[in-house]
Design an enzyme around this catalytic site. Structure first.
Site, PDB file in Angstrom:
ATOM      1  N   ARG A   1      16.848 -14.654   8.435  1.00 35.73           N
ATOM      2  CA  ARG A   1      17.942 -14.840   8.688  1.00 35.73           C
ATOM      3  C   ARG A   1      18.210 -16.320   8.136  1.00 35.73           C
ATOM      4  O   ARG A   1      17.367 -17.605   7.938  1.00 35.73           O
ATOM      5  CB  ARG A   1      18.696 -14.630  10.286  1.00 35.73           C
TER       6      ARG A   1
ATOM      7  N   HIS B   1       0.660  -1.033   0.476  1.00 37.05           N
ATOM      8  CA  HIS B   1       0.063   0.260  -0.295  1.00 37.05           C
ATOM      9  C   HIS B   1       0.919   1.653  -0.262  1.00 37.05           C
ATOM     10  O   HIS B   1       1.833   1.263   0.866  1.00 37.05           O
ATOM     11  CB  HIS B   1      -1.169  -0.001   1.342  1.00 37.05           C
TER      12      HIS B   1
ATOM     13  N   THR C   1      11.775 -10.626   4.432  1.00 35.18           N
ATOM     14  CA  THR C   1      11.874  -9.266   4.254  1.00 35.18           C
ATOM     15  C   THR C   1      13.142  -9.274   3.280  1.00 35.18           C
ATOM     16  O   THR C   1      12.732  -8.081   2.620  1.00 35.18           O
ATOM     17  CB  THR C   1      12.097  -8.025   5.309  1.00 35.18           C
ATOM     18  N   LYS C   2      13.654  -9.995   2.697  1.00 35.56           N
ATOM     19  CA  LYS C   2      14.697  -9.509   2.066  1.00 35.56           C
ATOM     20  C   LYS C   2      15.388 -11.112   0.925  1.00 35.56           C
ATOM     21  O   LYS C   2      14.798 -12.096   1.209  1.00 35.56           O
ATOM     22  CB  LYS C   2      16.528  -9.042   3.327  1.00 35.56           C
TER      23      LYS C   2
END
Length: 572
Positions: free
Chosen positions: A181, A115, A166-167
């Site tokens: 991780r 968003h 997230t990565k």
């Protein structure tokens, strides 16, 4: 029993791997799939889509033997490979590309959109945007995991239950946590077997390379000159300077001596014979005795030698270092660089395309900074200001111009997204921060960008797996690790896979090819590929704590040690 119904809850919808197209359920499933196909979907064979799955896609492609189970929520632009599973209550939304054999656990969310959240209006009145999510082959995503927009998940990955990704995730990694991780490399514990002894592989490679170094060099010596690759295999090549420098570097690494058949003094003579006393630059040319007796190869009409672009700029690196390996130095300082004013230098840097041409821009900085370093090392007494020239202006501009968010001097481009920026980052930082022993401006941001780039599927393709593309990832990771342990486990997981792949690329008696998996001449082993891969292997091994197993340490263009260190103002 497999297709029984109790109060409207059907076993096959929640256990769709039990679906049999020849069962009575087959007709109902065919009707369900016709609805999807009529809406534009492309479905493979033996696919199952539960009637209660909410499938409302703009575009949908599903591979063979893939299923979407009960109450899954699937929308957006989706490409799903073969043998994939989207289990009950999973959410897959946005621009998603996944390979074959992807298993998505129940209640997992894969969210390929986000968003907008500007502050000028309420969020519910704002739109969404999407970078998309890419998931490789053979991936297991545990239940209740979440993968956020913009992430690339590599091949053979395991994502632990409840993780928030997230990565980017490298190939073969096992990840878990919030944020997720890298915990380990899957290959280290497959089937309960011990991990392959990477240290032993490195030792074995180094021994073979030293034993075969003479053959590698002799193979690329033709008609009185070193050539990058044998003409019979790669076609006729123009006489060039770089193969001589590469031969010197290979012999120094593996033999701790000049190439067999040459003395150090003779090689210094050849490498420096055409240096222009006025500019200090070395043009393209033939360094065989016959070639040196004739004129240098002509430059393009009206185009002078450029200290920042073209073959002469790389000769600053290749010849400058090769001569030092042989115990000599350039006869003349590189005046073309020393004469640059600070204003002209900054104007030149500002005029460059740091987006689409970030690699070329970084290469120009590399040549410029190396020329300054050589002038300081060898001509400080002869040149005004100790040979520093425009180096302070260069370092000031670089530090001010670095992007704090990405750590780069380049910008993302159309696919491959970060190739130009990361490759340019390597060339730029090699010649400047690394060669001068200075810290990077934003090491953690640089690591984030480099690891995102390392997960780009292009780098695993035959055209993408080249010496430049691997070197331009490992050197930034290795350099930034001097300042921070940020995401070190992820970097090491990538480095282990790359090191094993690199070691397998050695061709007995021939060395390494520049692009070992390609279809063209770059797949032929030669001097450039060998010199670069030997240095890459050292960087990968050193990053993993295994460099001592090699028994060599680069001292030339890819030396891990600074060429010079600037004198702090308080010590002048």
């Amino acid at each position: 029993m497999h297709h029984s119904m109790t109060d409207g809850v059907r076993r096959v919808d929640f256990l769709p791997w039990e679906y049999d197209p020849t069962s009575p359920e087959g007709a109902a499933q065919a009707a369900r799939q016709r609805e999807l196909v009529d809406a534009g979907a492309r479905l493979g064979t033996s696919v199952f889509v539960a009637p209660t799955a909410a499938v409302f896609c703009d575009r949908l492609t599903v591979g063979d033997r893939t299923y979407i189970a009960a109450l899954a929520y699937v929308t957006g632009d989706l490409t799903i490979g073969a043998d994939c599973s989207i289990n009950p209550y999973a959410v897959v939304r946005g621009d998603i590309r996944m390979g074959d054999g992807v298993r998505i656990g129940a209640h997992t969310s894969i969210l390929g959109f986000n968003h907008s959240m500007a502050t000028d209006r309420p969020i519910h009145r704002q739109g969404t945007w999407s970078k998309g999510i890419t998931i490789g082959d053979d991936v297991w995503i545990g239940s209740n995991a979440t993968i956020l927009d913009g992430v690339t998940v590599g091949d053979h990955v395991v994502i632990g239950a409840g993780s928030v990704v997230t990565k980017d995730v490298p190939d073969w990694a096992v990840v878990a946590g919030n944020p997720a991780r890298v915990l380990r490399d899957r290959r280290a514990d497959t089937r309960g077997e011990p991990a392959p002894d990477l240290a032993a592989e490195v030792r074995d490679f180094a021994g073979r390379a030293r034993e075969q170094a003479g053959d590698v060099l002799a193979r690329c010596f033709e008609d009185g000159r070193f050539v990058d690759r044998p003409a019979a295999l790669a076609g006729a090549l123009e006489p060039a300077v770089r193969p001589w420098a590469d031969a010197v570097e290979i012999a120094d690494l593996l033999l701790d001596a000049p190439p067999p058949g040459f003395s150090a003094a003779d090689l210094v003579r050849r490498l420096t014979a055409r240096q222009d006393p006025a500019t200090g630059l070395i043009p393209a040319g033939d360094l065989s005795d016959d070639g040196l007796s004739g004129p240098a190869l002509p430059q393009a009409p009206g185009v002078p030698l450029d200290p920042m672009d073209g073959p002469a700029s790389y000769h600053v690196l290749s010849v400058g270092y090769a001569v030092r390996l042989l115990g000599g130095r350039l006869p003349h300082p590189i005046r073309a660089v020393h004469a640059l004013s600070d204003r002209d230098l900054v104007s030149s840097l500002e005029a460059r395309d740091w987006g689409a041409q970030a690699w070329g821009s970084g290469a120009a900085v590399d040549a410029l900074a190396t020329a300054c370093a050589l002038n300081i090392a060898d001509f400080s007494a002869e040149l005004a200001d100790g040979g520093v020239g425009p180096l302070h202006a260069l370092m000031g501009w670089l530090t001010a111009a670095a992007d704090p968010g990405t750590g780069m001097w380049g910008a993302p481009q159309p696919a491959p997204r970060w190739l130009q920026a990361v490759n340019g980052f390597y060339r730029l930082t090699r010649g400047s921060y690394a060669q001068l022993g200075l810290p990077l401006p934003y090491p953690e941001a640089a690591i984030d960008t480099v690891l995102e780039h390392a997960a780009d599927p292009y780098l695993a393709t035959p055209d993408g797996h080249t010496t430049c593309n691997v070197l331009d990832v490992i050197h930034p990771l290795w350099l930034a690790a001097k300042q921070t342990g940020h995401r070190r486990a992820e970097g090491e997981a990538w480095a282990r896979g790359q090191l094993r792949r690199a070691l397998r690329g050695w061709v007995d008696g021939a060395g390494f090819a520049f692009a070992p998996a390609s279809d063209g001449a770059d797949a032929v082993a030669g001097l450039q590929g060998t010199e670069m891969w030997l240095s890459i292997v050292w960087l990968l091994a050193d990053y993993l704590g295994l460099a001592d197993e090699l028994g060599y340490r680069p001292r030339g263009v890819h030396s891990p040690d600074p060429l010079v260190r600037l004198t702090p103002v308080g010590e002048r």
